[in-house]
Design a protein around this motif. Structure first.
Motif, PDB file in Angstrom:
ATOM      1  N   ASN A   1       1.040   4.102  -2.985  1.00 18.99           N
ATOM      2  CA  ASN A   1       0.844   5.523  -2.679  1.00 18.99           C
ATOM      3  C   ASN A   1       2.043   6.362  -3.109  1.00 18.99           C
ATOM      4  O   ASN A   1       1.876   7.480  -3.619  1.00 18.99           O
ATOM      5  CB  ASN A   1       0.572   5.710  -1.181  1.00 18.99           C
ATOM      6  CG  ASN A   1      -0.792   5.184  -0.772  1.00 18.99           C
ATOM      7  OD1 ASN A   1      -1.687   5.043  -1.608  1.00 18.99           O
ATOM      8  ND2 ASN A   1      -0.965   4.900   0.503  1.00 18.99           N
TER       9      ASN A   1
ATOM     10  N   THR B   1       0.825  -1.210   0.000  1.00 17.89           N
ATOM     11  CA  THR B   1       0.000   0.000   0.000  1.00 17.89           C
ATOM     12  C   THR B   1       0.860   1.261   0.000  1.00 17.89           C
ATOM     13  O   THR B   1       0.581   2.218  -0.741  1.00 17.89           O
ATOM     14  CB  THR B   1      -0.945   0.003   1.220  1.00 17.89           C
ATOM     15  OG1 THR B   1      -1.758  -1.178   1.171  1.00 17.89           O
ATOM     16  CG2 THR B   1      -1.849   1.226   1.232  1.00 17.89           C
TER      17      THR B   1
ATOM     18  N   ARG C   1       1.829   6.775  -6.890  1.00 18.78           N
ATOM     19  CA  ARG C   1       0.774   7.738  -7.234  1.00 18.78           C
ATOM     20  C   ARG C   1       1.181   9.165  -6.865  1.00 18.78           C
ATOM     21  O   ARG C   1       0.866  10.110  -7.590  1.00 18.78           O
ATOM     22  CB  ARG C   1      -0.537   7.330  -6.563  1.00 18.78           C
ATOM     23  CG  ARG C   1      -1.154   6.094  -7.218  1.00 18.78           C
ATOM     24  CD  ARG C   1      -2.381   5.580  -6.485  1.00 18.78           C
ATOM     25  NE  ARG C   1      -3.042   4.534  -7.272  1.00 18.78           N
ATOM     26  CZ  ARG C   1      -3.936   3.690  -6.774  1.00 18.78           C
ATOM     27  NH1 ARG C   1      -4.286   3.751  -5.487  1.00 18.78           N
ATOM     28  NH2 ARG C   1      -4.490   2.770  -7.558  1.00 18.78           N
ATOM     29  N   ASP C   2       1.890   9.323  -5.753  1.00 19.74           N
ATOM     30  CA  ASP C   2       2.400  10.645  -5.368  1.00 19.74           C
ATOM     31  C   ASP C   2       3.385  11.184  -6.398  1.00 19.74           C
ATOM     32  O   ASP C   2       3.559  12.402  -6.529  1.00 19.74           O
ATOM     33  CB  ASP C   2       3.081  10.586  -3.998  1.00 19.74           C
ATOM     34  CG  ASP C   2       2.088  10.446  -2.849  1.00 19.74           C
ATOM     35  OD1 ASP C   2       0.874  10.675  -3.075  1.00 19.74           O
ATOM     36  OD2 ASP C   2       2.524  10.097  -1.730  1.00 19.74           O
TER      37      ASP C   2
END
Length: 299
Positions: free
Chosen positions: A43, A39, A46-47
């Motif tokens: 993230n 996870t 995606r950041d």
């Protein structure tokens, strides 16, 4: 990317993957830790403006301890094709879910022209971009031959694809064939990270070096220790939604490189180190194995 919902030590793949390590920790804690690492990595990507599509498990799917490594069972192409590959172990074959994959990609606006299924291989295996390191710009595939990379399948697949094959034998400190090429080599747009000392045959080593130099690749050579203990070769160069180059690797690989090697890598993209210690240690694979690139055209 595929969440590690069933993650754990896989005894079937451990037969030829010497980097998997068994632990006495309870299974539920291992799974929890792997899911947390996964996870955080998603993230992070995606950041950094990377589009990440998640292929989730569906009700009724069998246990898939290595599902977090999807790059072995499929790859996508610019022409809209998806290729499915023959996997060595039975519990990894369960990961191959073409209908679920097609649904996910179509739902997110990607055009699928055809699905090429190479799984009817009569006992021979070719585990996708674990077995083959593609240099798409120069239409070449580099491959270390192993139980998961059959020489005949390799040659046939790349001939159909129109790629030249550069194959060789590569072995670890224990003199065992590396189970996947991407444990000892990665190729980016203008660079290659490679453990040349694992290629014992001098002619094969020279052929690989010559091929990379012909294509003006900046070679970053790593040691067997860096490949085996830190997964320094198991990284991937991506372009994000802003068309910026990124190099995704594990924290272990990041710290396993020397300062000079890191600086050479950084010339080719921003480094994105991810803490995936549990997945690396127990699964025997790293950041590159966790990512299957999407080259499909948008609808």
């Amino acid at each position: 990317m595929v969440p590690p919902n069933d993650f754990g030590f896989n005894p079937e793949t451990a037969q030829d993957n010497e980097f998997q390590q068994k632990t006495e920790a309870p299974h539920y804690l291992i799974k929890e830790s792997a899911l947390e690492e996964f996870t955080l990595m998603v993230n992070q990507l995606r950041d950094h403006h990377v589009e990440v599509l998640l292929l989730n498990k569906h009700h009724g799917d069998p246990d898939m301890p290595d599902a977090v490594f999807p790059n072995n069972w499929f790859c996508t192409r610019h022409n809209g094709n998806i290729d499915l590959f023959p996997m060595k172990t039975s519990n990894r074959r369960a990961e191959v879910r073409p209908e679920a994959l097609k649904k996910l990609l179509s739902h997110n606006g990607y055009q699928i022209t055809d699905v090429n299924d190479y799984r009817d291989s009569k006992g021979a295996f070719l585990e996708g971009t674990g077995a083959m390191i593609f240099d798409h710009r120069h239409t070449k595939a580099y491959a270390a031959l192993s139980e998961r990379c059959d020489s005949h399948l390799l040659a046939e697949y790349n001939k159909q694809r129109g790629y030249d094959t550069v194959s060789f034998n590569s072995s670890s400190t224990q003199d065992k064939a590396f189970y996947h090429t991407n444990v000892m080599m990665s190729v980016g747009e203008q660079f290659a990270v490679i453990c040349l000392e694992s290629i014992k045959d001098q002619q094969q080593r020279a052929a690989v070096e010559t091929s990379l130099k012909q294509d003006q690749k900046h070679i970053i050579e790593i040691s067997l220790e860096q490949a085996e203990k830190h997964f320094c070769a198991n990284l991937i160069q991506l372009r994000n939604l802003k068309n910026e180059p990124l190099i995704v690797l594990s924290e272990s690989a990041y710290h396993g490189f020397s300062k000079e090697q890191r600086q050479k890598l950084e010339a080719h993209g921003k480094l994105v180190p991810c803490d995936i210690h549990t997945i690396e240690t127990i699964g025997g694979g790293s950041a590159r194995c966790m990512i299957a690139e999407n080259f499909l055209p948008k609808q």
